[in-house]
Design an enzyme around this catalytic site. Structure first.
Site, PDB file in Angstrom:
ATOM      1  N   SER A 148       0.864  -1.184   0.000  1.00 14.43           N
ATOM      2  CA  SER A 148       0.000   0.000   0.000  1.00 14.43           C
ATOM      3  C   SER A 148       0.895   1.227   0.000  1.00 14.43           C
ATOM      4  O   SER A 148       2.051   1.163   0.442  1.00 14.43           O
ATOM      5  CB  SER A 148      -0.855   0.008   1.274  1.00 14.43           C
ATOM      6  N   TYR A 161      -2.472  -1.151  10.565  1.00 13.92           N
ATOM      7  CA  TYR A 161      -2.376  -1.410   9.120  1.00 13.92           C
ATOM      8  C   TYR A 161      -1.073  -0.829   8.559  1.00 13.92           C
ATOM      9  O   TYR A 161      -0.343  -1.514   7.827  1.00 13.92           O
ATOM     10  CB  TYR A 161      -3.589  -0.784   8.435  1.00 13.92           C
TER      11      TYR A 161
HETATM   12  C1  BGC Z   1      -6.205   1.541   2.390  1.00 16.43           C
HETATM   13  C2  BGC Z   1      -7.435   2.348   2.090  1.00 16.43           C
HETATM   14  C3  BGC Z   1      -7.069   3.789   1.740  1.00 16.43           C
HETATM   15  C4  BGC Z   1      -6.004   3.825   0.679  1.00 16.43           C
HETATM   16  C5  BGC Z   1      -5.532   5.233   0.350  1.00 16.43           C
HETATM   17  C6  BGC Z   1      -5.233   1.687   1.261  1.00 16.43           C
HETATM   18  O1  BGC Z   1      -4.083   0.963   1.532  1.00 16.43           O
HETATM   19  O2  BGC Z   1      -6.561   0.181   2.529  1.00 16.43           O
HETATM   20  O3  BGC Z   1      -8.288   2.316   3.216  1.00 16.43           O
HETATM   21  O4  BGC Z   1      -8.197   4.460   1.258  1.00 16.43           O
HETATM   22  O5  BGC Z   1      -4.902   3.052   1.095  1.00 16.43           O
HETATM   23  O6  BGC Z   1      -5.206   5.976   1.490  1.00 16.43           O
END
Ligand code: BGC
Length: 260
Positions: A148, A161
């Protein structure tokens, strides 16, 4: 010539029944790969996906397998199953992921353990099982970690996360260095905001969608296919010199200044 084709490759996609994972499975199958879709939460949808992909792309083979990536014995069984069904393993896509959206002050031990177990421990031990298989069969292999933008970029209110994705960032770099001499590549893909179930609450609220779209230089959330196309490229021989790094696929989101 290093081909961008995935024809005949044996690929595992964890968390492959919905969202980005389902798009990766569909893209790989359309490119002629044999795909083992891992699922845990939603068995009906994984079986339906496997059947649909198998019908729409008779040259590829898509099958579903129930494995909880947070359990080492399950990811070991997942790799064994791909080898049993397809004869070998060429690519692992560590895609399974979840978030609870809690700040540090509000995160319970159970939430922390679950997020870290699925996102980081799962990716770590699936990578270990796949890499052991690659070494045993010879000829290298590829591991793509779907991370991410938050492997690098704080997301207040989603701390566990971010911690898990930061860990995945260093898994990608460190393990790739360890595995390079075996001809094994490990690459991260860092999506920004994507229209998937993880963002269902945002997508259901037009005001939130507008705020998000306005924050993205390309002007809109990504479709899962736009992430899957990059994963397919990185998994292919066309990316044969890419390892130990992360490819950001965020429409420019991370570079956006708040303009204050
Ligand atoms: C998250 C989302 C978020 C996106 C952008 C992703 O990794 O799971 O919840 O909207 O990143 O910030």
């Amino acid at each position: 010539m290093h081909s961008s084709s995935l024809a005949g490759k044996s690929i595992i996609v964890t968390g492959g029944s919905t969202g980005i994972g389902a798009a990766i499975a569909a893209t790989a199958a359309a490119a002629g790969a044999n795909v083992l879709v891992d699922y845990v939460a939603d068995p009906g949808s994984a079986d339906a996906l496997a059947t649909r992909l198998g019908q729409s792309d008779p040259s590829g083979s898509v099958e579903a397998f129930d494995a909880d990536v947070s359990k080492v014995e399950d990811v070991t069984a997942l790799v064994q199953e791909a080898v049993r069904r397809f004869g070998r393993l060429d690519v692992l896509v560590n895609n399974a992921g979840m978030e609870t959206r809690h700040s540090l002050l509000d995160t319970s031990e159970a939430d922390f353990d679950k997020v870290l177990a699925v996102n980081l421990k799962g990716a770590f031990f699936a990578a270990q099982a796949a890499a052991r298989q690659f070494v045993a069969q010879g000829g290298g292999g590829v591991i793509v970690n779907v991370s991410s933008v938050h492997e690098d970029w704080p997301m207040p209110g989603n701390t566990a996360y971010c911690v898990s994705k930061g860990g995945m960032r260093m898994l990608t770099r460190t393990a790739a260095v360890e595995l390079g001499s075996h001809g094994i590549r490990m690459v991260g893909v860092a999506p920004g905001a994507v229209d998937t179930p993880i963002n269902a609450q945002t997508v259901a609220d037009p005001a939130k969608v507008k705020a998000l779209d306005d924050a993205i230089p390309l002007g809109r959330l990504a479709e899962p296919d736009q992430i899957a196309a990059v994963v397919a490229f990185l998994a292919s021989d066309a990316a044969s010199y890419i390892t130990a790094t992360t490819v950001v696929v965020d429409g420019g989101l991370m570079q956006m200044s708040p303009g204050l």
